[in-house]
Design a protein around this motif. Structure first.
Motif, mmCIF file in Angstrom:
data_model
loop_
_atom_site.group_PDB
_atom_site.id
_atom_site.type_symbol
_atom_site.label_atom_id
_atom_site.label_comp_id
_atom_site.label_asym_id
_atom_site.label_seq_id
_atom_site.Cartn_x
_atom_site.Cartn_y
_atom_site.Cartn_z
ATOM 1 N N VAL A 7 70.777 -68.497 -35.718
ATOM 2 C CA VAL A 7 69.446 -69.103 -35.733
ATOM 3 C C VAL A 7 69.046 -69.355 -37.180
ATOM 4 O O VAL A 7 69.014 -68.436 -37.997
ATOM 5 C CB VAL A 7 68.417 -68.197 -35.041
ATOM 6 C CG1 VAL A 7 67.001 -68.736 -35.241
ATOM 7 C CG2 VAL A 7 68.730 -68.081 -33.557
ATOM 8 N N MET A 8 68.716 -70.619 -37.468
ATOM 9 C CA MET A 8 68.365 -71.032 -38.838
ATOM 10 C C MET A 8 66.944 -71.602 -38.823
ATOM 11 O O MET A 8 66.736 -72.779 -38.505
ATOM 12 C CB MET A 8 69.361 -72.083 -39.335
ATOM 13 C CG MET A 8 70.803 -71.586 -39.368
ATOM 14 S SD MET A 8 72.035 -72.898 -39.641
ATOM 15 C CE MET A 8 72.041 -73.675 -38.003
ATOM 16 N N PRO A 9 65.926 -70.762 -39.114
ATOM 17 C CA PRO A 9 64.537 -71.227 -39.050
ATOM 18 C C PRO A 9 64.260 -72.359 -40.034
ATOM 19 O O PRO A 9 64.783 -72.394 -41.158
ATOM 20 C CB PRO A 9 63.738 -69.970 -39.443
ATOM 21 C CG PRO A 9 64.637 -68.829 -39.087
ATOM 22 C CD PRO A 9 66.022 -69.320 -39.409
ATOM 23 N N ASN A 10 63.439 -73.300 -39.571
ATOM 24 C CA ASN A 10 62.930 -74.388 -40.411
ATOM 25 C C ASN A 10 61.412 -74.217 -40.452
ATOM 26 O O ASN A 10 60.662 -75.042 -39.953
ATOM 27 C CB ASN A 10 63.326 -75.744 -39.821
ATOM 28 C CG ASN A 10 62.881 -76.898 -40.674
ATOM 29 O OD1 ASN A 10 62.801 -76.805 -41.896
ATOM 30 N ND2 ASN A 10 62.554 -78.010 -40.029
ATOM 31 N N GLU A 11 60.985 -73.105 -41.064
ATOM 32 C CA GLU A 11 59.633 -72.629 -40.884
ATOM 33 C C GLU A 11 58.626 -73.295 -41.813
ATOM 34 O O GLU A 11 58.963 -73.787 -42.895
ATOM 35 C CB GLU A 11 59.582 -71.109 -41.094
ATOM 36 C CG GLU A 11 59.708 -70.649 -42.539
ATOM 37 C CD GLU A 11 61.150 -70.648 -43.026
ATOM 38 O OE1 GLU A 11 61.375 -70.254 -44.194
ATOM 39 O OE2 GLU A 11 62.047 -71.033 -42.273
ATOM 40 N N SER A 12 57.376 -73.296 -41.355
ATOM 41 C CA SER A 12 56.224 -73.646 -42.183
ATOM 42 C C SER A 12 55.048 -72.858 -41.638
ATOM 43 O O SER A 12 55.004 -72.511 -40.457
ATOM 44 C CB SER A 12 55.939 -75.148 -42.137
ATOM 45 O OG SER A 12 55.609 -75.558 -40.823
ATOM 46 N N SER A 13 54.080 -72.543 -42.497
ATOM 47 C CA SER A 13 52.947 -71.731 -42.053
ATOM 48 C C SER A 13 51.713 -72.067 -42.874
ATOM 49 O O SER A 13 51.774 -72.802 -43.872
ATOM 50 C CB SER A 13 53.266 -70.235 -42.202
ATOM 51 O OG SER A 13 53.171 -69.823 -43.562
ATOM 52 N N ASP A 14 50.584 -71.515 -42.423
ATOM 53 C CA ASP A 14 49.390 -71.574 -43.252
ATOM 54 C C ASP A 14 49.670 -70.892 -44.591
ATOM 55 O O ASP A 14 50.497 -69.981 -44.674
ATOM 56 C CB ASP A 14 48.231 -70.823 -42.564
ATOM 57 C CG ASP A 14 47.736 -71.531 -41.307
ATOM 58 O OD1 ASP A 14 48.017 -72.735 -41.152
ATOM 59 O OD2 ASP A 14 47.067 -70.856 -40.494
ATOM 60 N N GLU A 15 48.963 -71.353 -45.620
ATOM 61 C CA GLU A 15 49.051 -70.679 -46.907
ATOM 62 C C GLU A 15 48.433 -69.286 -46.799
ATOM 63 O O GLU A 15 47.367 -69.110 -46.209
ATOM 64 C CB GLU A 15 48.309 -71.477 -47.979
ATOM 65 C CG GLU A 15 48.923 -72.840 -48.295
ATOM 66 C CD GLU A 15 50.143 -72.720 -49.178
ATOM 67 O OE1 GLU A 15 50.234 -71.721 -49.931
ATOM 68 O OE2 GLU A 15 51.002 -73.615 -49.123
ATOM 69 N N VAL A 16 49.123 -68.296 -47.336
ATOM 70 C CA VAL A 16 48.634 -66.915 -47.315
ATOM 71 C C VAL A 16 48.152 -66.565 -48.717
ATOM 72 O O VAL A 16 48.960 -66.273 -49.618
ATOM 73 C CB VAL A 16 49.730 -65.933 -46.863
ATOM 74 C CG1 VAL A 16 49.168 -64.518 -46.779
ATOM 75 C CG2 VAL A 16 50.306 -66.370 -45.521
ATOM 76 N N GLY A 17 46.823 -66.628 -48.919
ATOM 77 C CA GLY A 17 46.273 -66.382 -50.244
ATOM 78 C C GLY A 17 46.864 -67.351 -51.260
ATOM 79 O O GLY A 17 46.955 -68.549 -51.024
ATOM 80 N N THR A 18 47.312 -66.804 -52.371
ATOM 81 C CA THR A 18 47.940 -67.619 -53.418
ATOM 82 C C THR A 18 49.455 -67.433 -53.420
ATOM 83 O O THR A 18 50.135 -67.907 -54.338
ATOM 84 C CB THR A 18 47.384 -67.222 -54.805
ATOM 85 O OG1 THR A 18 47.639 -65.827 -55.038
ATOM 86 C CG2 THR A 18 45.891 -67.473 -54.885
#
Length: 203
Positions: free
Chosen positions: A35-46
């Motif tokens: 499994v090779m994630p192609n992840e993206s997420s909300d920014e967590v702080g800085t």
């Protein structure tokens, strides 16, 4: 001569053995899935976005051929575990199971030696054993389970009576909310590609 022998051996094997995926056949594939994630997420702080590493586990599929061309496949695997990083530092570890169901179309004739195929279906990803690490070691972490679409391409190549080799590539639409004590939910798309190399047996 050394270079010619492997080619001659493969040619002889392929000329004498045909792959049979006939209506009513049931076959299993077992091998290794990465499994090779192609992840993206909300920014967590800085610190930026969450990042997940790859993981390889044992994969297993079960297929029933409805006709010579159409099949239904179920994917299972041993649990995948990913290290989660933020700003270059590990902050969590999480495991998941991604059972999926695919409707497949197989190209070529039922007795072809090589059967490429494509598939589309649904994936349900179950997250568990979430654990904070590093700066989040004392925090409670949980991820919502995910339900989404999945797609695949693959090919079966016969190697002996009832036995075949397989390579397949899966895409899974996996979206989740990451919950950390005292923080807003972090919306995260994992959307991995999964490569599986396996051997199969037809019953």
């Amino acid at each position: 001569m050394k270079a010619i022998l492997p080619v001659a051996l493969i040619s002889a094997l392929c000329s004498s053995v045909a792959l049979a995926h006939d209506a009513g056949d049931i076959f299993v594939r077992a091998g290794f899935a990465t499994v090779m994630p192609n992840e993206s997420s909300d920014e967590v702080g800085t610190s930026g976005e969450l990042e997940l590493d790859n993981d390889t586990q044992i994969g297993l599929t079960l297929t029933y051929m409805v006709t010579d061309q159409f099949g239904v496949e179920v994917l299972a695997a041993t649990p995948f575990t990913h290290s989660v990083s933020l700003g270059g530092s590990e902050v969590a570890e999480v495991s998941h199971l991604p059972p999926s169901v695919m409707a497949q179309y197989y190209f070529g004739q039922a007795d072809s030696k090589v059967r490429p195929y494509v598939g589309a279906g649904l994936n349900y990803t179950i997250f568990f054993d979430e654990e904070g690490k590093g700066d989040l070691a004392t925090y409670d972490i949980s991820l919502d389970n995910s339900f989404g679409l999945a797609a695949q391409v693959g090919v079966d190549v016969n190697v002996a009576d009832n036995w075949f080799a397989n390579a397949s590539l899966w895409y899974m639409d996996i979206s989740t909310d990451v919950h950390v004590t005292g923080m807003d939910a972090i919306k995260t798309d994992i959307d991995p590609l999964t490569f599986m190399a396996s051997v199969g047996y037809t019953f």
